[in-house]
Motif scaffolding. Structure first.
Motif, PDB file in Angstrom:
ATOM      1  N   CYS A   1      -7.417  -2.485 -13.802  1.00 24.15           N
ATOM      2  CA  CYS A   1      -8.572  -1.735 -13.290  1.00 24.15           C
ATOM      3  C   CYS A   1      -8.248  -1.023 -11.981  1.00 24.15           C
ATOM      4  N   SER A   2      -6.995  -0.691 -11.738  1.00 29.66           N
ATOM      5  CA  SER A   2      -6.621  -0.151 -10.431  1.00 29.66           C
ATOM      6  C   SER A   2      -6.051   1.256 -10.480  1.00 29.66           C
TER       7      SER A   2
ATOM      8  N   MET B   1     -14.441  -1.664 -11.781  1.00 34.16           N
ATOM      9  CA  MET B   1     -14.144  -2.627 -10.720  1.00 34.16           C
ATOM     10  C   MET B   1     -14.517  -2.034  -9.364  1.00 34.16           C
ATOM     11  N   ILE B   2     -15.322  -2.773  -8.619  1.00 29.15           N
ATOM     12  CA  ILE B   2     -15.604  -2.415  -7.228  1.00 29.15           C
ATOM     13  C   ILE B   2     -14.572  -3.100  -6.338  1.00 29.15           C
TER      14      ILE B   2
ATOM     15  N   SER C   1      -4.057  10.753 -12.711  1.00 28.77           N
ATOM     16  CA  SER C   1      -5.107  10.139 -11.896  1.00 28.77           C
ATOM     17  C   SER C   1      -4.690   9.990 -10.439  1.00 28.77           C
ATOM     18  N   ALA C   2      -3.379   9.910 -10.169  1.00 28.14           N
ATOM     19  CA  ALA C   2      -2.922   9.768  -8.785  1.00 28.14           C
ATOM     20  C   ALA C   2      -1.461  10.170  -8.684  1.00 28.14           C
ATOM     21  N   CYS C   3      -1.062  10.520  -7.464  1.00 25.28           N
ATOM     22  CA  CYS C   3       0.335  10.879  -7.185  1.00 25.28           C
ATOM     23  C   CYS C   3       0.616  10.447  -5.749  1.00 25.28           C
ATOM     24  N   MET C   4       1.399   9.387  -5.582  1.00 18.93           N
ATOM     25  CA  MET C   4       1.613   8.783  -4.270  1.00 18.93           C
ATOM     26  C   MET C   4       3.104   8.760  -3.920  1.00 18.93           C
ATOM     27  N   THR C   5       3.388   8.925  -2.630  1.00 16.96           N
ATOM     28  CA  THR C   5       4.759   9.053  -2.142  1.00 16.96           C
ATOM     29  C   THR C   5       5.135   7.885  -1.246  1.00 16.96           C
ATOM     30  N   ARG C   6       6.393   7.482  -1.323  1.00 17.81           N
ATOM     31  CA  ARG C   6       6.964   6.540  -0.368  1.00 17.81           C
ATOM     32  C   ARG C   6       8.402   6.952  -0.092  1.00 17.81           C
TER      33      ARG C   6
ATOM     34  N   PHE D   1     -13.330   1.753  -9.599  1.00 20.74           N
ATOM     35  CA  PHE D   1     -12.295   2.112 -10.561  1.00 20.74           C
ATOM     36  C   PHE D   1     -12.790   1.888 -11.985  1.00 20.74           C
ATOM     37  N   GLU D   2     -12.297   2.719 -12.899  1.00 21.62           N
ATOM     38  CA  GLU D   2     -12.475   2.463 -14.326  1.00 21.62           C
ATOM     39  C   GLU D   2     -11.357   1.553 -14.804  1.00 21.62           C
ATOM     40  N   CYS D   3     -11.701   0.562 -15.599  1.00 18.40           N
ATOM     41  CA  CYS D   3     -10.682  -0.308 -16.174  1.00 18.40           C
ATOM     42  C   CYS D   3     -10.059   0.359 -17.398  1.00 18.40           C
ATOM     43  N   ASN D   4      -8.826  -0.007 -17.671  1.00 13.84           N
ATOM     44  CA  ASN D   4      -8.107   0.531 -18.826  1.00 13.84           C
ATOM     45  C   ASN D   4      -8.851   0.166 -20.109  1.00 13.84           C
TER      46      ASN D   4
END
Length: 599
Positions: free
Chosen positions: A319-320, A352-353, A519-524, A291-294
């Motif tokens: 960093c997530s 971040m790894i 950067s992301a799109c997640m569902t719940r 990940f790239e950190c802010n």
């Protein structure tokens, strides 16, 4: 004499240091250096080091070993069985066919087939051999079950090109069309294909007696492979763990922040990366995310976050959000980026790894030095490379799969609002990496049109599917993902989570040009929907929901009712934009023509 050995060792260590900087991890030159160090350690009576470096030399030699040279150059190759079975192939999109070359360490018959479900039944198989006079043969056969495959009496669609026997190896070159329209053939699809292979000890076609194997591969969308040492001599740098102790627990997520090298005065483009897998315990490494950190966060270079991810969750939040790359078990270690784009490397950038260690036997006293290496091109490319993640969040409120079912469908949705800030000219998707755990049997993702459909999924071989042509994403486009699970082998519910025995459903795209607006799109599933489903008088939090789900009693009708709930429940979508999270409630289940109710 001892002084001579010590001087030689110092010189070899210096040579190895140079090779580490400029050569790939499995370059044959490093094997030569290791072999020389073996002799030096023997002369110094350091037999433990002697054996260690001998093993390293042998390992690299095996990685570079080809049983026999192929008859022509190919775009792709893979070792199906170590030191026994090697396959080469080239895809011809114009002619809609694939040319294969199969080498097997035997002087008997050899076979390669496409299976609809991983077994013999229904498989389309090419069986070839070379007789004592040097004449080659190839037969098109069809497997009706666990018996000798019958001759395909419709059309002969595996076409023999050449064959030879040499030094105890049999090599057959042949081709086949993507889809022959023959009812006794299995189409070679654009997603994953289940390959089966077998071989005998004589030319008489009889039972293989266990000399067989299966491999799931995206034949038509296999990632670009490194050829002709194109990475040699490039500047490179590593982010790598240093002899990290691995806890003796079944699942560990470890996070460590690194700072990018500061010796580059201007922006550079990485043109490839390599996952550096510590071969000592390579089976423990399940997947690695970078990940790239802010960039707005201030970090202390002398005290960068480092530890079990759950123990440093506050520090790692910065960093997530922005994925820089992802790798999963079974994938190729080296990834070449498309020629139109490179990954941007600048000074004062933090990464971040996050590594998932899978240690089901809970072994102790294990250490790991895995990581990632970037190869820097000599010139900047036209675009920056980026990554997008879509799918279902990995928690109980998102994934709750009933036991003892053959098919359970989980879908996620990303609305048009997510892509509203993309450039009007769109972005170009070049690859798709699906990721789940043990129960998944199908994965698909749609972006207004179908992008990738993996009709077979193998936990141990999770490939990035390189698209034959980039696919555009425009402002206003929507996304839908589908995972289909089989839990016929389980008597308890499977929940979303981080452990290997839990489940996930995500897809990672690489694309260009990079944008920071998504950067992301997640569902719940919405917690109010869970409140209604569980017939609760009050709201349920995540911990209470997980406890309740784990204690449910299942009857034969439960799974169908559960599928109906999943199909109709309200979703909450989390849209990640440059470190910010935007939430949206989806009141109704979207309908997409690509995702029919029955596959």
């Amino acid at each position: 004499m001892k002084e001579d050995y010590s001087s030689a060792l110092a010189a070899l260590r210096k040579a190895l240091e140079i090779e580490e900087k400029h050569l790939t991890s499995n370059h044959l030159y490093k094997a030569y250096t290791y072999a020389s160090m073996t002799k030096v350690f023997y002369g110094l009576n350091d037999y433990q080091q002697c054996l260690e470096y001998l093993e390293r030399a042998i390992q690299i030699t095996h990685q570079n070993k080809t049983p026999s040279y192929p008859m022509q150059s190919y775009d792709r190759t893979i070792e199906l069985e170590k030191n026994i079975v090697q396959l080469w192939w080239t895809v011809d999109d114009i002619e809609q066919e694939i040319t294969f070359e199969l080498h097997v360490k035997t002087t008997g018959w050899i076979a390669l087939g496409i299976s609809p479900a991983g077994g013999m039944k229904g498989a389309d198989i090419a069986i070839g051999w070379v007789d004592s006079s040097g004449k080659s043969f190839l037969e098109d056969r069809f497997a009706v079950g666990k018996v000798t495959p019958i001759t395909d009496n419709t059309t002969h669609d595996w076409i023999l090109l050449h064959g030879q026997e040499r030094d105890g190896w049999t090599a057959i070159q042949f081709k086949r069309s993507f889809d022959s329209c023959d009812p006794m053939d299995v189409p070679i699809r654009s997603g994953t294909n289940i390959l089966i292979y077998a071989y005998g000890l004589t030319d008489s076609i009889m039972y293989h007696e266990g000399r067989r194997g299966t491999r799931i591969l995206p034949l038509r969308s296999y990632s670009n492979q490194v050829t002709d040492n194109i990475l040699d001599g490039l500047d490179l740098f590593d982010f790598r763990f240093d002899n990290l102790p691995i806890p003796s627990t079944d699942t560990t997520y470890y996070c460590k922040v690194f700072k990018s090298p500061n010796q580059y005065s201007t922006k550079r483009h990485a043109i490839a990366h390599e996952i550096l897998i510590d071969t000592t315990h390579q089976n423990l490494l399940h997947h690695l995310d970078l990940f790239e950190c802010n960039s707005n966060e201030i970090l202390d270079d002398s005290n960068l976050p480092d530890g079990i991810c759950d123990n440093i969750i506050t520090q790692m939040r910065m960093c997530s959000s922005n994925l820089a790359t992802a790798w999963a078990i079974g994938a190729d270690p080296i990834t070449l980026y498309p020629k139109e784009a490179g990954y941007s490397i600048v000074n004062f950038k933090y990464f971040m790894i996050k590594i998932h260690y899978d240690n089901p036997k809970m072994m102790s006293n294990l250490r790991d030095s895995s990581g990632i290496r970037f190869y820097l091109g000599n010139n900047l490319r036209e675009n920056d490379l980026g990554y997008l993640v879509f799918g279902t969040s990995s928690n109980a409120a998102s994934l709750a799969i009933p036991p003892n079912v053959r098919r359970f469908i989980v879908e996620s949705y990303c609305p048009s609002e997510a892509t509203r800030n993309l450039p009007s000219t769109g972005v170009n998707v070049v690859s798709a990496l699906p990721h789940t755990h043990l129960q998944d049997i199908f994965k698909g993702i749609s972006i207004n049109l179908f992008v990738v459909c993996l009709e077979a999924f193998d936990f141990d071989h999770q490939f990035a599917n390189r698209l034959r042509k980039p696919i555009k994403i425009y402002p206003g486009d929507e996304f839908a993902t589908r995972c289909v699970y089989n839990t016929i082998n389980k008597d308890k519910i499977t929940l979303g989570g981080q452990r290997t025995i839990d489940e996930m459903c995500s897809h990672t795209f690489s694309y260009y040009p990079f944008v920071d607006s998504l950067s992301a799109c997640m569902t719940r599933i919405y917690l109010i929907a869970w409140k209604i489903q569980m017939n609760s008088s009050s709201m349920i939090d995540d911990l209470e929901l997980e406890h309740t789900l784990r204690n449910l009693t299942w009857i034969s009708q439960s799974a169908n009712q559960w599928q109906t709930f999943y199909n109709e429940a309200q979703r909450v979508v989390a849209i990640f934009r440059g470190g910010e999270i935007e939430s949206k409630i989806l009141p109704n289940r979207p309908k997409y023509k690509d995702f029919k109710d029955e596959l």
